[in-house]
Design an enzyme around this catalytic site. Structure first.
Site, PDB file in Angstrom:
ATOM      1  N   ARG A 148      48.822  43.273  44.099  1.00 53.47           N
ATOM      2  CA  ARG A 148      49.696  44.242  43.828  1.00 53.47           C
ATOM      3  C   ARG A 148      48.923  45.549  43.865  1.00 53.47           C
ATOM      4  O   ARG A 148      47.862  45.741  43.269  1.00 53.47           O
ATOM      5  CB  ARG A 148      50.378  43.948  42.352  1.00 53.47           C
ATOM      6  CG  ARG A 148      51.242  42.720  42.220  1.00 53.47           C
ATOM      7  CD  ARG A 148      52.254  42.977  41.030  1.00 53.47           C
ATOM      8  NE  ARG A 148      51.357  43.050  39.946  1.00 53.47           N
ATOM      9  CZ  ARG A 148      51.848  43.285  38.758  1.00 53.47           C
ATOM     10  NH1 ARG A 148      53.272  43.127  38.563  1.00 53.47           N
ATOM     11  NH2 ARG A 148      51.430  43.311  37.401  1.00 53.47           N
ATOM     12  N   THR A 155      51.855  51.639  42.017  1.00 56.13           N
ATOM     13  CA  THR A 155      53.393  51.151  42.415  1.00 56.13           C
ATOM     14  C   THR A 155      53.691  49.917  42.177  1.00 56.13           C
ATOM     15  O   THR A 155      54.912  49.801  42.170  1.00 56.13           O
ATOM     16  CB  THR A 155      53.432  51.520  43.975  1.00 56.13           C
ATOM     17  OG1 THR A 155      52.463  50.364  44.633  1.00 56.13           O
ATOM     18  CG2 THR A 155      52.691  52.867  44.274  1.00 56.13           C
ATOM     19  N   ASP A 178      46.284  38.267  33.126  1.00 59.13           N
ATOM     20  CA  ASP A 178      46.184  38.288  34.790  1.00 59.13           C
ATOM     21  C   ASP A 178      45.584  37.116  35.235  1.00 59.13           C
ATOM     22  O   ASP A 178      44.384  36.873  34.762  1.00 59.13           O
ATOM     23  CB  ASP A 178      45.218  39.430  35.024  1.00 59.13           C
ATOM     24  CG  ASP A 178      44.910  39.885  36.531  1.00 59.13           C
ATOM     25  OD1 ASP A 178      44.705  38.871  37.374  1.00 59.13           O
ATOM     26  OD2 ASP A 178      45.247  40.886  37.073  1.00 59.13           O
ATOM     27  N   ASP A 222      42.389  37.127  37.288  1.00 63.07           N
ATOM     28  CA  ASP A 222      40.918  37.277  36.762  1.00 63.07           C
ATOM     29  C   ASP A 222      40.701  36.293  35.854  1.00 63.07           C
ATOM     30  O   ASP A 222      39.288  35.858  35.756  1.00 63.07           O
ATOM     31  CB  ASP A 222      41.239  38.649  35.927  1.00 63.07           C
ATOM     32  CG  ASP A 222      41.082  39.988  36.860  1.00 63.07           C
ATOM     33  OD1 ASP A 222      40.847  39.849  38.067  1.00 63.07           O
ATOM     34  OD2 ASP A 222      41.658  40.870  36.477  1.00 63.07           O
TER      35      ASP A 222
HETATM   36  C1  PRP Z   1      49.305  38.453  40.547  1.00 65.94           C
HETATM   37  C2  PRP Z   1      50.097  37.094  40.828  1.00 65.94           C
HETATM   38  C3  PRP Z   1      51.013  37.422  41.722  1.00 65.94           C
HETATM   39  C4  PRP Z   1      51.392  38.785  41.312  1.00 65.94           C
HETATM   40  C5  PRP Z   1      52.628  38.825  40.571  1.00 65.94           C
HETATM   41  O1  PRP Z   1      48.502  38.827  41.907  1.00 65.94           O
HETATM   42  O2  PRP Z   1      49.007  36.177  41.124  1.00 65.94           O
HETATM   43  O3  PRP Z   1      50.606  37.443  43.006  1.00 65.94           O
HETATM   44  O4  PRP Z   1      50.549  39.514  40.581  1.00 65.94           O
HETATM   45  O5  PRP Z   1      53.229  40.120  40.607  1.00 65.94           O
HETATM   46  P1  PRP Z   1      54.695  40.392  41.249  1.00 65.94           P
HETATM   47  O6  PRP Z   1      55.493  39.426  40.893  1.00 65.94           O
HETATM   48  O7  PRP Z   1      54.803  41.844  40.274  1.00 65.94           O
HETATM   49  O8  PRP Z   1      54.432  41.055  42.449  1.00 65.94           O
HETATM   50  P2  PRP Z   1      47.422  39.963  41.879  1.00 65.94           P
HETATM   51  O9  PRP Z   1      48.160  41.054  42.609  1.00 65.94           O
HETATM   52  O10 PRP Z   1      47.055  40.162  40.572  1.00 65.94           O
HETATM   53  O11 PRP Z   1      46.357  39.455  42.863  1.00 65.94           O
HETATM   54  P3  PRP Z   1      45.238  38.339  42.725  1.00 65.94           P
HETATM   55  O12 PRP Z   1      45.940  37.024  42.624  1.00 65.94           O
HETATM   56  O13 PRP Z   1      44.255  38.548  43.600  1.00 65.94           O
HETATM   57  O14 PRP Z   1      44.702  38.664  41.349  1.00 65.94           O
HETATM   58  N1  URA Z   2      49.961  39.120  37.634  1.00 66.05           N
HETATM   59  C1  URA Z   2      49.356  38.469  36.562  1.00 66.05           C
HETATM   60  O1  URA Z   2      48.469  38.086  36.924  1.00 66.05           O
HETATM   61  N2  URA Z   2      49.826  38.488  35.468  1.00 66.05           N
HETATM   62  C2  URA Z   2      50.940  39.057  35.040  1.00 66.05           C
HETATM   63  O2  URA Z   2      51.425  39.196  33.858  1.00 66.05           O
HETATM   64  C3  URA Z   2      51.778  39.780  35.980  1.00 66.05           C
HETATM   65  C4  URA Z   2      51.289  39.817  37.333  1.00 66.05           C
END
Ligand code: PRP
Ligand code: URA
Length: 206
Positions: free
Chosen positions: A101, A105, A197, A200
């Site tokens: 994400r 935005t 997160d 992370d």
């Molecule tokens: C997180 C999570 C989803 C997304 C959810 O990923 O694992 O993929 O956010 O958010 P949304 O429903 O608002 O789209 P992130 O973008 O943090 O990537 P990562 O898994 O690489 O940390």
């Molecule tokens: N992605 C995450 O990993 N945690 C949240 O709470 C929202 C999006």
């Protein structure tokens, strides 16, 4: 259709995931265990076909899975759910969709896609622990459909009402499975109370 998979073991393990003091090692193990428990329910309606086999004693009529299963984790965090489900369905093929994400935005950005050939009748399990705005899941589902996927199950651990509504609006044909439906998103798009997160915490990157 939204399925909330409430079970005492899932609830107990989810509490551990939510606790801020849970370390990376325990977070990774527990997330995987929850996905394994969810696999039992998400596979409940997999169709069977009747076959004849020989036991060591006699022939018998029994059943086996009739449809190919394809597991598709959304990177990174979906990877933490993959092994435990794949262990239960070892014949499943695994595709990968890389997305993150944009922090400003909250729009999902795709950076990788590799899917096995998507047979018309395959059951596709799309994995991501977090369903927040629903942008990532909806985009992933659109991509899978464009590549020929038909029957898609979205499997998340924690969801926000906003994300559920987005996926239900964009893809009313997709079943959504959650271990918990939380309260709402905060102003930064994080799920409350949530677990932080997921990527992370899974990989110790913050
Ligand atoms: C997180 C999570 C989803 C997304 C959810 O990923 O694992 O993929 O956010 O958010 P949304 O429903 O608002 O789209 P992130 O973008 O943090 O990537 P990562 O898994 O690489 O940390
Ligand atoms: N992605 C995450 O990993 N945690 C949240 O709470 C929202 C999006």
């Amino acid at each position: 259709m939204l399925y909330l998979l409430e079970h005492p073991l899932i609830t107990h393990k989810l509490t551990l995931l939510r606790k801020k003091e849970t370390c990376t090692k325990d977070f990774r193990k527990t997330l995987s265990e929850i996905a394994g428990l969810m696999a039992y329910e998400i596979s409940r309606d997999l169709p069977l076909r009747t076959i004849e086999i020989e036991t060591p004693l006699q022939s018998c009529t029994t059943s086996e899975l009739a449809r190919e299963v394809i597991i598709v984790p959304i990177l990174r965090a979906g990877l933490g759910m993959t092994d435990s489900i794949n262990n239960l369905i070892p014949t499943a093929k695994v595709g990968h969709l890389g997305m993150f994400r944009d922090h400003e935005t909250l729009e999902p950005r795709s950076y990788y896609a590799k899917l096995p050939p998507l047979l018309n009748d395959a059951v596709i399990m799309l994995l991501d622990p977090m369903l927040a705005t629903g942008g990532s899941a909806s985009k992933a589902i659109s991509y899978i459909k464009k590549e020929g996927g038909k029957q898609i199950k979205l499997v998340c651990i924690v969801g926000a009402p906003e994300g559920v509504e987005k996926v239900e609006t964009d893809h009313p044909d997709v079943d959504i499975y959650l271990a918990a439906l939380d309260e709402r998103l905060n102003e930064k798009g994080y799920i409350l109370p949530g677990l932080g997160d997921a990527g992370d915490r899974l990989y110790g990157t913050r």
